[in-house]
Design an enzyme around this catalytic site. Structure first.
Site, PDB file in Angstrom:
ATOM      1  N   ARG A  92       4.622  -8.046  -0.607  1.00  0.00           N
ATOM      2  CA  ARG A  92       5.867  -7.388  -0.340  1.00  0.00           C
ATOM      3  C   ARG A  92       6.604  -9.368   0.364  1.00  0.00           C
ATOM      4  NH1 ARG A  92       7.182  -1.775   2.343  1.00  0.00           N
ATOM      5  NH2 ARG A  92       6.496  -2.472   4.469  1.00  0.00           N
TER       6      ARG A  92
ATOM      7  N   LYS B 191       8.593   4.203  -0.944  1.00  0.00           N
ATOM      8  CA  LYS B 191       9.305   5.236  -0.322  1.00  0.00           C
ATOM      9  C   LYS B 191      11.373   4.671  -0.013  1.00  0.00           C
ATOM     10  CE  LYS B 191       7.772   5.012   4.227  1.00  0.00           C
ATOM     11  NZ  LYS B 191       6.891   4.855   4.601  1.00  0.00           N
TER      12      LYS B 191
END
Ligand code: AMP
Length: 213
Positions: A123, A13
């Site tokens: 990440r 997102k």
């Protein structure tokens, strides 16, 4: 233009919202980023939010809505904005609706839980400027340091395997129902997020161009 990016934690997102925001020249508002800055600065909001965030739970709606409404009142939001990570509950969506805010599109990035779990472990983010990288799909140029400011990259505490599992459960229980909410308002745009960042962005832009016609 007013847009929402929906999707599980780690669905991309933030990355997609930033790309679309740049193309459209409108700001991206990420409640997660605002909260992380508040935690770092140890503000009253940050102190309140920290324990929820560290354990993969949602921060209470009243805290979130105060943050969002304050941010939306700023001048750079006048010609539109993109919401990343908010609304995250039906109560938040209903509140924005009652405030008269209508969205042009709610783009839902679709990705399996298995893929999310694999992605989250790679990440890395910059504690200084907030830039986000991925060791495999979007690696920094110099190993472990931020391309933008040179700071050492870190893994978010809430990106550990156990907390990711908890966040996925919360997503399915609290946030996924928003798809039906925005579908009923005719603005839901599901986008499969399986390949790289550029391919997904092309799909997102296609969906928005169709919307703009
Ligand atoms: P994110 O960076 O969007 O994944 O958000 C990180 C964490 O911040 C979440 O796991 C929640 O604890 C909190 N958070 C961010 N946005 C919201 C929201 N709209 N409602 C409740 N909690 C939120």
């Amino acid at each position: 233009m007013k847009l929402i990016f929906l999707g599980a934690p780690g669905a991309g997102k933030g990355t997609q919202a930033a790309l679309v925001g740049k193309k459209l020249g409108i700001p991206t508002i990420s409640t997660g980023e605002i909260l992380r800055a508040a935690v770092k600065a140890e503000t009253p909001v940050g102190l309140k939010a920290k324990s929820f965030m560290d354990t993969g739970k949602l921060v209470p709606d009243d805290v979130i809505l105060d943050i969002v409404m304050e941010r939306l009142a700023q001048p750079d939001c006048r010609s539109g904005y993109i919401l990343d990570g908010v609304p995250r509950t039906i109560a938040q969506a209903e509140y924005l609706d009652q405030e008269g805010i209508r969205f042009d599109a709610a783009i839902s990035l679709e990705i399996s839980d298995e893929e999310i779990t694999a992605r989250m472990t790679g990440r890395r983010s910059c504690p200084q400027c907030g830039a986000v990288f991925h060791l495999i799909s979007d690696p920094p140029k110099t190993e472990c340091t931020c391309d933008k400011c040179g700071e050492m990259l870190v893994q978010r505490t809430d990106d550990s395997a156990e907390i990711v599992q908890r966040r996925l459960e919360v997503y399915h229980a609290e946030t996924e129902p928003l798809k039906a909410f925005y579908k009923a308002r005719g603005v839901l745009k599901p986008v499969e997020n399986l390949e790289g960042i550029a391919e997904t962005n092309a799909r997102v832009m296609k969906v928005l161009e169709l919307e703009c016609v």
